[in-house]
Design a protein around this motif. Structure first.
Motif, short mmCIF file in Angstrom:
data_model
loop_
_atom_site.label_atom_id
_atom_site.label_comp_id
_atom_site.label_asym_id
_atom_site.label_seq_id
_atom_site.Cartn_x
_atom_site.Cartn_y
_atom_site.Cartn_z
N PRO A 190 0.85 -1.20 0.00
CA PRO A 190 0.00 0.00 0.00
C PRO A 190 0.89 1.25 0.00
O PRO A 190 1.95 1.23 0.60
CB PRO A 190 -0.77 -0.10 1.33
N CYS A 191 0.44 2.29 -0.68
CA CYS A 191 1.24 3.53 -0.70
C CYS A 191 1.12 4.22 0.66
O CYS A 191 0.02 4.42 1.16
CB CYS A 191 0.75 4.46 -1.80
N PRO A 192 2.27 4.59 1.28
CA PRO A 192 2.21 5.28 2.57
C PRO A 192 1.44 6.59 2.48
O PRO A 192 0.92 7.08 3.48
CB PRO A 192 3.69 5.55 2.90
N ASN A 193 1.36 7.15 1.29
CA ASN A 193 0.69 8.42 1.10
C ASN A 193 -0.75 8.24 0.60
O ASN A 193 -1.69 8.76 1.19
CB ASN A 193 1.49 9.27 0.11
N CYS A 194 -0.94 7.46 -0.47
CA CYS A 194 -2.28 7.32 -1.07
C CYS A 194 -3.02 6.08 -0.59
O CYS A 194 -4.18 5.88 -0.96
CB CYS A 194 -2.18 7.24 -2.59
N ARG A 195 -2.33 5.23 0.17
CA ARG A 195 -2.89 3.93 0.60
C ARG A 195 -3.26 3.05 -0.59
O ARG A 195 -2.58 3.07 -1.59
CB ARG A 195 -4.07 4.13 1.54
N ASN A 247 7.16 3.41 -8.11
CA ASN A 247 5.97 3.80 -8.84
C ASN A 247 4.75 3.75 -7.93
O ASN A 247 4.64 2.87 -7.10
CB ASN A 247 5.79 2.81 -10.00
N CYS A 248 3.87 4.74 -8.05
CA CYS A 248 2.60 4.69 -7.32
C CYS A 248 1.48 4.85 -8.33
O CYS A 248 1.35 5.90 -8.97
CB CYS A 248 2.52 5.79 -6.27
N ARG A 249 0.69 3.79 -8.51
CA ARG A 249 -0.37 3.82 -9.52
C ARG A 249 -1.51 4.75 -9.10
O ARG A 249 -2.12 5.40 -9.93
CB ARG A 249 -0.90 2.41 -9.79
N THR A 250 -1.78 4.79 -7.78
CA THR A 250 -2.86 5.67 -7.32
C THR A 250 -2.49 7.13 -7.52
O THR A 250 -3.28 7.92 -8.02
CB THR A 250 -3.16 5.41 -5.83
N GLY A 251 -1.28 7.48 -7.12
CA GLY A 251 -0.83 8.86 -7.26
C GLY A 251 -0.47 9.21 -8.69
O GLY A 251 -0.30 10.37 -9.02
N GLY A 252 -0.32 8.17 -9.56
CA GLY A 252 0.05 8.40 -10.94
C GLY A 252 1.43 9.02 -11.05
O GLY A 252 1.66 9.94 -11.83
N ALA A 256 9.82 11.76 -1.06
CA ALA A 256 8.95 12.94 -1.13
C ALA A 256 7.51 12.52 -1.36
O ALA A 256 6.59 13.04 -0.72
CB ALA A 256 9.42 13.86 -2.26
N HIS A 257 7.30 11.52 -2.29
CA HIS A 257 5.92 11.10 -2.52
C HIS A 257 5.33 10.43 -1.28
O HIS A 257 4.21 10.73 -0.88
CB HIS A 257 5.82 10.16 -3.71
N CYS A 258 6.10 9.52 -0.68
CA CYS A 258 5.60 8.77 0.48
C CYS A 258 5.26 9.71 1.65
O CYS A 258 4.32 9.47 2.39
CB CYS A 258 6.61 7.73 0.94
ZN ZN Z 1 1.03 7.12 -3.67
#
Ligand code: ZN
Length: 414
Positions: A38-43, A58-63, A74-76
């Motif tokens: 799971p993304c620490p930022n977007c879950r 890569n984060c698919r939710t955050g694109g 930075a994203h996380c």
């Molecule tokens: Zn994310």
């Protein structure tokens, strides 16, 4: 920027994805280089991933994604690296130390000591990676041997006394091939999770269709297992439940490797016409429909990724309609892997197609999401294109796949 700050940012740039992920406490899978979670930022589930071999995240939710630890941190942590504070904060995270005071100059001694520490850490990281790669090779070879063992112990589906395989394909696809690639077993074990002693748990055992994943030398590198329950229409597969989570489990499994390989269904790879898609059932249903042509090799890729290969990140696009809520409850368009194949391709990041093939018929999966499937099929066509090779893409009726069309036809005949 002061000298100390410049050095600080430079040091952070040298940190590998793997080292940063460790400092940030991200999850590592036991084997392999790809670590989804799971993304620490977007879950979300497994929408975020980093790869310690390709140095990518890569984060698919955050694109969003990239190939540096600073961007990942930075994203996380939801930092804006375009701002000075955000950038320094992200650097501080991947280095695991505080931002140096402005104006404070590192003494030559301190600097030497720090350089030495960095070098030692780099060497240690390299040594760790080598050890891990060796144990991964060993693990993969053991898994491949197990997969071969499962397949080789079984009998051909078309002639076996065990009729489950034939009945299954008859009902799902309207028939079955007169070939010996597909096999069937009466008691194939479904391993899932661990028992109380930490050993693998035999969750279920029952009749199953087993197919090999083969390479150009026709040697099996893995196998694909489909468990069968003839009392469970419309899919005729057993309902398997994870005892610890209550989640429904897929009644299909792959063992060993599949990367770069393909599942043979009927005919021989020597044929110049090949027909296939993602799943075995669709390939069989299409083969039944065209009466398994003698000049054709029917195959399945096992999954969409193995059929079409990875996409060039720059061809990613926002889905025209589908949106998803991110971690902050904001609806963002779902990002779709694009139609352009990735530039630096590894030979085994897509299924093999023999050079002599001059017609490659690709079967699209009609009951999967349309836009995503269309982009993947276009990518497959581009990836497998050769001068003089025809690559038609065949779509089933809207909302169907070839096997559900065949199944409906079978049901209509009864
Ligand atoms: Zn994310």
């Amino acid at each position: 920027m002061s000298e100390a700050i410049k050095l600080f940012v430079e040091d952070a740039r040298a940190v590998s994805i793997e080292a940063a992920a460790k400092i940030m406490g991200l999850k590592f899978k036991r084997t392999g280089f790809e670590h989804p979670q799971p993304c620490p930022n977007c879950r979300g589930t497994d929408t975020f991933s980093f790869n310690t071999s390709k140095e990518k995240w890569n984060c698919r939710t955050g694109g969003i994604g990239g190939n540096d630890a600073i961007g990942m941190a930075a994203h996380c942590e939801d930092l804006d690296i375009k701002s000075r504070e955000g950038l320094l904060e992200a650097c501080s995270i991947v280095l695991g130390r505080d931002i140096p005071d402005e104006g404070q100059r590192e003494s030559d001694e301190d600097r030497e000591a720090r350089k030495k520490r960095l070098e030692e850490r780099r060497l240690q990281n390299e040594a760790d990676a080598t050890t891990r790669a060796a144990s991964q090779d060993e693990f993969r070879e053991r898994e491949r041997n197990k997969a071969r063992g499962i397949y080789q112990s079984l009998t051909a589906l078309r002639t076996a006394a065990q009729m489950h395989g034939r009945f299954y394909l008859q009902r799902r696809c309207g028939g079955y091939p007169d070939a010996t690639w597909l096999r069937v077993g009466a008691d194939v074990t479904y391993w899932h999770g661990q028992d109380e002693r930490g050993g693998p748990l035999a969750l279920y055992s029952g009749p199953a269709m087993v197919a090999p994943f083969i390479m150009p030398d026709l040697v099996a590198i893995g196998c694909h297992i489909t468990w069968i329950d003839l009392g469970g229409p419309p899919k005729f597969r057993p309902e398997l439940v994870d005892p610890s989570t209550g989640e429904l489990l897929p009644a299909k499994k792959m063992r060993g490797s599949k990367k770069g390989g393909l599942i043979p269904i009927a005919g021989h790879p020597d044929c110049s016409r090949w027909v296939g898609g993602e799943g075995i059932e669709n390939g069989v249903a299409f083969g039944v429909w065209e009466a398994f042509r003698a000049d054709t090799f029917y195959f399945a890729a096992g999954d969409l990724g193995n059929l079409s290969g990875p996409a060039d990140p720059s061809s990613r696009f926002a889905h025209p309609a589908l949106k998803k809520l991110d971690g902050k409850g904001v609806a963002r368009p779902v990002m779709v892997a694009g139609p352009v194949p990735k530039g630096d391709q590894a030979a085994d990041d897509v299924m093999w197609v023999a050079d002599h093939v001059d017609e490659l018929v690709l079967l699209a999966d009609g009951d999967s999401e349309r836009v995503m499937t269309a982009a993947a099929m276009a990518r497959a066509r581009a990836r497998h294109a050769r001068p003089g090779r025809l690559i038609p893409i065949v779509w089933p009726r809207e909302g169907y796949d070839f096997s559900s069309m065949a199944a409906e036809a079978v049901a209509g005949d009864l």
